[in-house]
Design an enzyme around this catalytic site. Structure first.
Site, PDB file in Angstrom:
ATOM      1  CE  LYS A   1      78.933  80.914 -46.568  1.00  0.00           C
ATOM      2  NZ  LYS A   1      77.647  80.961 -47.085  1.00  0.00           N
TER       3      LYS A   1
ATOM      4  CG  ASP B   1      82.771  84.254 -32.429  1.00  0.00           C
ATOM      5  OD1 ASP B   1      83.770  84.176 -31.578  1.00  0.00           O
ATOM      6  OD2 ASP B   1      82.218  85.280 -32.575  1.00  0.00           O
TER       7      ASP B   1
HETATM    8  P1  BMP Z   1      74.391  82.104 -56.573  1.00  0.00           P
HETATM    9  O1  BMP Z   1      73.803  80.650 -57.501  1.00  0.00           O
HETATM   10  O2  BMP Z   1      73.180  83.049 -56.894  1.00  0.00           O
HETATM   11  O3  BMP Z   1      75.709  82.456 -57.041  1.00  0.00           O
HETATM   12  O4  BMP Z   1      74.241  81.921 -55.146  1.00  0.00           O
HETATM   13  C1  BMP Z   1      74.853  81.018 -54.448  1.00  0.00           C
HETATM   14  C2  BMP Z   1      74.803  80.954 -52.992  1.00  0.00           C
HETATM   15  O5  BMP Z   1      75.588  79.971 -52.300  1.00  0.00           O
HETATM   16  C3  BMP Z   1      74.838  82.255 -52.305  1.00  0.00           C
HETATM   17  O6  BMP Z   1      73.615  82.216 -51.117  1.00  0.00           O
HETATM   18  C4  BMP Z   1      75.957  82.212 -51.483  1.00  0.00           C
HETATM   19  O7  BMP Z   1      76.001  82.665 -50.232  1.00  0.00           O
HETATM   20  C5  BMP Z   1      76.244  80.588 -51.325  1.00  0.00           C
HETATM   21  N1  BMP Z   1      77.628  80.173 -51.222  1.00  0.00           N
HETATM   22  C6  BMP Z   1      78.283  80.279 -52.516  1.00  0.00           C
HETATM   23  O8  BMP Z   1      78.172  80.790 -53.233  1.00  0.00           O
HETATM   24  N2  BMP Z   1      79.849  79.716 -52.316  1.00  0.00           N
HETATM   25  C7  BMP Z   1      80.165  79.111 -51.208  1.00  0.00           C
HETATM   26  O9  BMP Z   1      81.337  78.773 -51.397  1.00  0.00           O
HETATM   27  C8  BMP Z   1      79.422  79.121 -50.282  1.00  0.00           C
HETATM   28  C9  BMP Z   1      77.974  79.349 -50.146  1.00  0.00           C
HETATM   29  O10 BMP Z   1      77.172  79.346 -49.068  1.00  0.00           O
END
Ligand code: BMP
Length: 260
Positions: A94, A97
């Site tokens: 992500k 900058d």
């Molecule tokens: P989880 O399925 O455990 O909630 O993980 C989601 C993953 O996706 C995490 O690594 C988070 O940083 C990333 N993420 C997110 O959840 N929502 C977004 O909008 C963007 C993401 O990168």
């Protein structure tokens, strides 16, 4: 609007972006639109998950800055595992900058992300300079970038005109930008790939603002191409069996779409 969907194979053929072409090809060959978000803090554990879950995914998403024991050896092993199971690596960095700074964050420091991550992502808050900085080194190395058009978290400000601006920036930089992190389809251009995090079977969210949809909702209703699943697999009693479940759920939803 119900229109005939192109298959992953057809979309691979349309792609000029080398990474998008490769990813659509993998999705077709492995019959998987599942990306696994392997959010663990141990490199050893990450590599074990990558080897176990690798056969069922098209993409492995990492956050290498949460690892306690990052090393060059880890990178070498991760690349070998990706090759063995034919998946791509997406570092969820992500970038956000000015161009000159993200360029340095991409190629140097402890992680040297550009050396090993096929795909990275960027926020569009800084304007197109963030893409120009990354693409300076990303394009020659045949890397790809996803723009964050929407987020899964509660209260996200990435909506409306902001999301529209992300699509415009993608179109204007399509030699490097291959698609979006989003919560639904943002454009009908079949060369752009849509990836959605916030996917879980039977969960609605977490205590810190995460919001979940099911694979079928994401693929069939919201028309995203790749489902990104983290804790739905990581915290399961049997992660391998659960990954297979998500792979089937995601791919079945895609096949239902293509058959319509
Ligand atoms: P989880 O399925 O455990 O909630 O993980 C989601 C993953 O996706 C995490 O690594 C988070 O940083 C990333 N993420 C997110 O959840 N929502 C977004 O909008 C963007 C993401 O990168």
């Amino acid at each position: 609007k119900q229109k005939k969907m192109l298959t992953y194979q057809q979309r691979a053929a349309l792609c000029t972006h080398p990474v998008a072409k490769r990813l659509f090809t993998i999705m077709h060959e492995k019959r998987s639109n599942l990306a696994f978000s392997v959010d663990v803090t141990s490199a050893t554990q990450l590599l074990q998950f990558a080897d176990d879950i690798g056969p069922y995914i098209c993409l492995l998403k990492t956050h290498v800055d949460i690892l306690e024991d990052f090393s060059q050896d880890f990178v070498t092993r991760l690349q070998a595992t990706a090759k063995k199971h034919n998946f791509l690596i997406f570092e969820d960095r992500k970038f956000a900058d000015i161009g000159q700074t993200v360029l340095k964050q991409y190629i140097s420091g402890l992680y040297r992300i550009c050396d090993w991550a096929h795909i990275v992502n960027a926020h569009i808050v800084p304007g197109p300079g963030v893409i120009h900085g990354l693409s300076k080194v990303g394009v020659p190395k045949e890397r790809g970038c996803l723009l964050i058009g929407q987020m899964s978290s509660q209260g996200s400000l990435a909506t409306g005109e902001y999301t529209t601006a992300a699509v415009k920036m993608a179109e204007e930089n399509s030699n490097f930008v291959m698609g979006f992190i989003c919560q639904g389809s943002l454009t009908d251009d079949p060369r752009f790939i849509h990836m959605a995090p916030g996917v879980q079977l039977g969960g609605s969210g977490d205590q810190l603002g995460q919001q979940y949809n099911s694979p079928a909702q994401m693929v069939t209703e919201k028309r995203v191409d790749v489902i990104i699943v983290g804790r739905g697999i990581l915290n399961a009693e049997d992660p391998v069996a659960t990954a297979k479940l998500y792979q089937h759920a995601g791919f079945e939803a895609y096949e239902n779409l293509s058959n319509n």
